[in-house]
Write a protein that holds these residues in place. Structure first.
Motif, mmCIF file in Angstrom:
data_model
loop_
_atom_site.group_PDB
_atom_site.id
_atom_site.type_symbol
_atom_site.label_atom_id
_atom_site.label_comp_id
_atom_site.label_asym_id
_atom_site.label_seq_id
_atom_site.Cartn_x
_atom_site.Cartn_y
_atom_site.Cartn_z
ATOM 1 N N ILE A 1 0.143 -6.694 4.729
ATOM 2 C CA ILE A 1 0.285 -5.688 3.674
ATOM 3 C C ILE A 1 1.453 -4.756 4.019
ATOM 4 N N LYS A 2 2.357 -4.590 3.090
ATOM 5 C CA LYS A 2 3.520 -3.715 3.283
ATOM 6 C C LYS A 2 3.119 -2.263 3.060
ATOM 7 N N LEU A 3 3.555 -1.387 3.955
ATOM 8 C CA LEU A 3 3.277 0.043 3.832
ATOM 9 C C LEU A 3 4.499 0.743 3.230
ATOM 10 N N GLN A 4 4.257 1.550 2.212
ATOM 11 C CA GLN A 4 5.345 2.272 1.543
ATOM 12 C C GLN A 4 4.991 3.756 1.452
ATOM 13 N N ALA A 5 5.763 4.594 2.105
ATOM 14 C CA ALA A 5 5.532 6.036 2.087
ATOM 15 C C ALA A 5 6.205 6.673 0.879
ATOM 16 N N VAL A 6 5.529 7.645 0.291
ATOM 17 C CA VAL A 6 6.128 8.487 -0.741
ATOM 18 C C VAL A 6 5.853 9.940 -0.354
ATOM 19 N N VAL A 7 6.829 10.797 -0.565
ATOM 20 C CA VAL A 7 6.728 12.194 -0.136
ATOM 21 C C VAL A 7 6.706 13.101 -1.363
ATOM 22 N N TYR A 8 5.611 13.842 -1.502
ATOM 23 C CA TYR A 8 5.443 14.792 -2.594
ATOM 24 C C TYR A 8 4.751 16.042 -2.049
ATOM 25 N N PRO A 9 4.836 17.167 -2.760
ATOM 26 C CA PRO A 9 3.982 18.303 -2.401
ATOM 27 C C PRO A 9 2.526 17.839 -2.360
ATOM 28 N N TRP A 10 1.744 18.419 -1.454
ATOM 29 C CA TRP A 10 0.402 17.916 -1.170
ATOM 30 C C TRP A 10 -0.500 17.897 -2.399
ATOM 31 N N LYS A 11 -0.473 18.952 -3.180
ATOM 32 C CA LYS A 11 -1.338 18.991 -4.355
ATOM 33 C C LYS A 11 -0.941 17.913 -5.360
ATOM 34 N N ARG A 12 0.357 17.691 -5.514
ATOM 35 C CA ARG A 12 0.814 16.658 -6.442
ATOM 36 C C ARG A 12 0.425 15.264 -5.943
ATOM 37 N N LEU B 1 -1.539 4.550 11.271
ATOM 38 C CA LEU B 1 -1.760 3.767 10.056
ATOM 39 C C LEU B 1 -1.474 2.274 10.213
ATOM 40 N N PRO B 2 -0.356 1.842 10.820
ATOM 41 C CA PRO B 2 -0.110 0.399 10.930
ATOM 42 C C PRO B 2 -1.178 -0.351 11.730
ATOM 43 N N LEU B 3 -1.901 0.355 12.582
ATOM 44 C CA LEU B 3 -2.959 -0.279 13.371
ATOM 45 C C LEU B 3 -4.250 -0.439 12.574
ATOM 46 N N LEU B 4 -4.299 0.169 11.397
ATOM 47 C CA LEU B 4 -5.512 0.151 10.579
ATOM 48 C C LEU B 4 -5.435 -0.824 9.418
ATOM 49 N N ILE B 5 -4.234 -1.255 9.082
ATOM 50 C CA ILE B 5 -4.008 -2.069 7.894
ATOM 51 C C ILE B 5 -3.600 -3.480 8.305
ATOM 52 N N PRO B 6 -4.143 -4.519 7.676
ATOM 53 C CA PRO B 6 -3.736 -5.892 8.000
ATOM 54 C C PRO B 6 -2.221 -6.076 7.941
ATOM 55 N N ASP B 7 -1.700 -6.913 8.827
ATOM 56 C CA ASP B 7 -0.254 -7.059 8.992
ATOM 57 C C ASP B 7 0.463 -7.535 7.739
ATOM 58 N N ASP C 1 -2.006 4.776 -3.473
ATOM 59 C CA ASP C 1 -3.176 4.011 -3.045
ATOM 60 C C ASP C 1 -4.012 4.727 -2.000
ATOM 61 N N LEU C 2 -3.363 5.484 -1.122
ATOM 62 C CA LEU C 2 -4.069 6.034 0.043
ATOM 63 C C LEU C 2 -3.500 7.391 0.425
ATOM 64 N N LEU C 3 -4.387 8.313 0.751
ATOM 65 C CA LEU C 3 -4.008 9.617 1.297
ATOM 66 C C LEU C 3 -4.504 9.693 2.725
ATOM 67 N N LEU C 4 -3.643 10.168 3.601
ATOM 68 C CA LEU C 4 -3.960 10.256 5.029
ATOM 69 C C LEU C 4 -4.399 11.661 5.416
ATOM 70 N N SER C 5 -5.366 11.723 6.320
ATOM 71 C CA SER C 5 -5.711 12.959 7.027
ATOM 72 C C SER C 5 -6.120 14.090 6.094
ATOM 73 N N LEU C 6 -7.212 13.908 5.389
ATOM 74 C CA LEU C 6 -7.718 14.980 4.539
ATOM 75 C C LEU C 6 -9.243 15.052 4.647
ATOM 76 N N LEU D 1 0.855 -1.183 0.000
ATOM 77 C CA LEU D 1 0.000 0.000 0.000
ATOM 78 C C LEU D 1 0.893 1.235 0.000
ATOM 79 N N VAL D 2 0.839 1.983 -1.085
ATOM 80 C CA VAL D 2 1.622 3.213 -1.219
ATOM 81 C C VAL D 2 0.781 4.371 -0.687
ATOM 82 N N TYR D 3 1.333 5.116 0.267
ATOM 83 C CA TYR D 3 0.549 6.187 0.881
ATOM 84 C C TYR D 3 1.340 7.488 0.950
ATOM 85 N N ALA D 4 0.593 8.569 1.102
ATOM 86 C CA ALA D 4 1.182 9.897 1.268
ATOM 87 C C ALA D 4 0.268 10.714 2.156
ATOM 88 N N THR D 5 0.820 11.775 2.689
ATOM 89 C CA THR D 5 0.036 12.724 3.468
ATOM 90 C C THR D 5 0.587 14.120 3.209
#
Length: 261
Positions: free
Chosen positions: A67-78, A59-65, A89-94, A31-35
């Protein structure tokens, strides 16, 4: 005979429901995520590869064990544009908006409270009893931010605002008198002001202009969107136990304590 058939159907249905988390995540191994990289205490980045914050801890408490979590960092609008294309795959806290709901499947249960405040230089104004008091002033917002359907509409129709790339840019513009106010999350703004020793210069006006919660959003092009029922259930459980509020309070208290040492 009908009774037995119904019981058999019910058993199959129940077994199907129980198997849904496994079936739903069959194609969601990673699961690729950003915030928002500049939105403490919910999340912020200190490098180009990872985040810190309450949402990141949760986040790790919300996703089945499995599934690998992968963070990517970009400007928010991008990051939002990439989720729209299915590359995240997922955006946090919006916040939920009609525009975002077109390409994001939001968690049924919110993740955190997120009151929105108007920030002004101290001595200019101490409260915002009515949105009309902002008409005629120069405002600032961070690119990609949303504040709730009603205030977003009022802002677009009635207010004069300009976008900047980050909270830091907006607060600097406010300090220098290039804008009269800055619209942002109350917790995030106060966190930033304390961290940078600016709370004696700038104040969050009361009451907040909106008091809506923020959510998790799955890209509608991602197979991981099938996790939404599971994630919402976990959010409800952790919220009911008080864990989510304690987590958020801990981050808010951490910054306050650091500034008083």
């Amino acid at each position: 005979m009908r009774f037995c058939t119904f019981r058999a159907w019910s058993l199959c249905y129940l077994l199907g429901i129980l198997a849904m988390p496994c079936m739903a995540t069959a194609q969601c191994d990673t699961l690729v995520y950003a915030t928002n990289p500049s939105y403490p205490p919910y999340g912020w980045s200190e490098d180009q590869h990872s985040y810190r914050g309450a949402g990141i801890d949760l986040l790790p408490l919300l996703i089945p064990d499995h599934i690998k979590l992968q963070a990517v960092v970009y400007p928010w609008k991008r990051a939002q544009q990439m989720a729209q294309k299915g590359r995240i795959d997922l955006l946090l806290s919006l916040r939920k908006t009609p525009e975002r709901e077109a390409y994001l499947l939001f968690s049924h249960h919110p993740i955190f409270a997120n009151p929105i405040a108007i920030f002004r230089l101290r001595g200019k104004q101490e409260s915002v009893a009515d949105w009309q008091t902002l008409v005629g002033l120069r405002g600032g917002v961070s690119r990609g931010d949303s504040f709730g359907k009603k205030f977003d509409f009022f802002l677009q129709q009635e207010l004069t605002v300009e976008e900047a790339g980050s909270m830091q840019e907006n607060f600097e513009k406010l300090r220098r008198g290039r804008i009269d106010y800055f619209v942002s999350g109350q917790y995030a703004g106060n966190y930033y002001l304390r961290e940078h020793g600016m709370e004696h210069e700038i104040i969050a006006l009361q009451p907040p202009v909106t008091d809506e919660s923020i959510h998790i959003g799955f890209s509608r092009l991602s197979p991981c969107q099938a996790l939404e029922p599971y994630v919402s259930q976990r959010l409800e459980e952790l919220g009911r136990s008080g864990y989510i509020q304690r987590l958020l309070d801990g981050y808010l208290h951490e910054t306050t304590t650091q500034q008083t040492r």
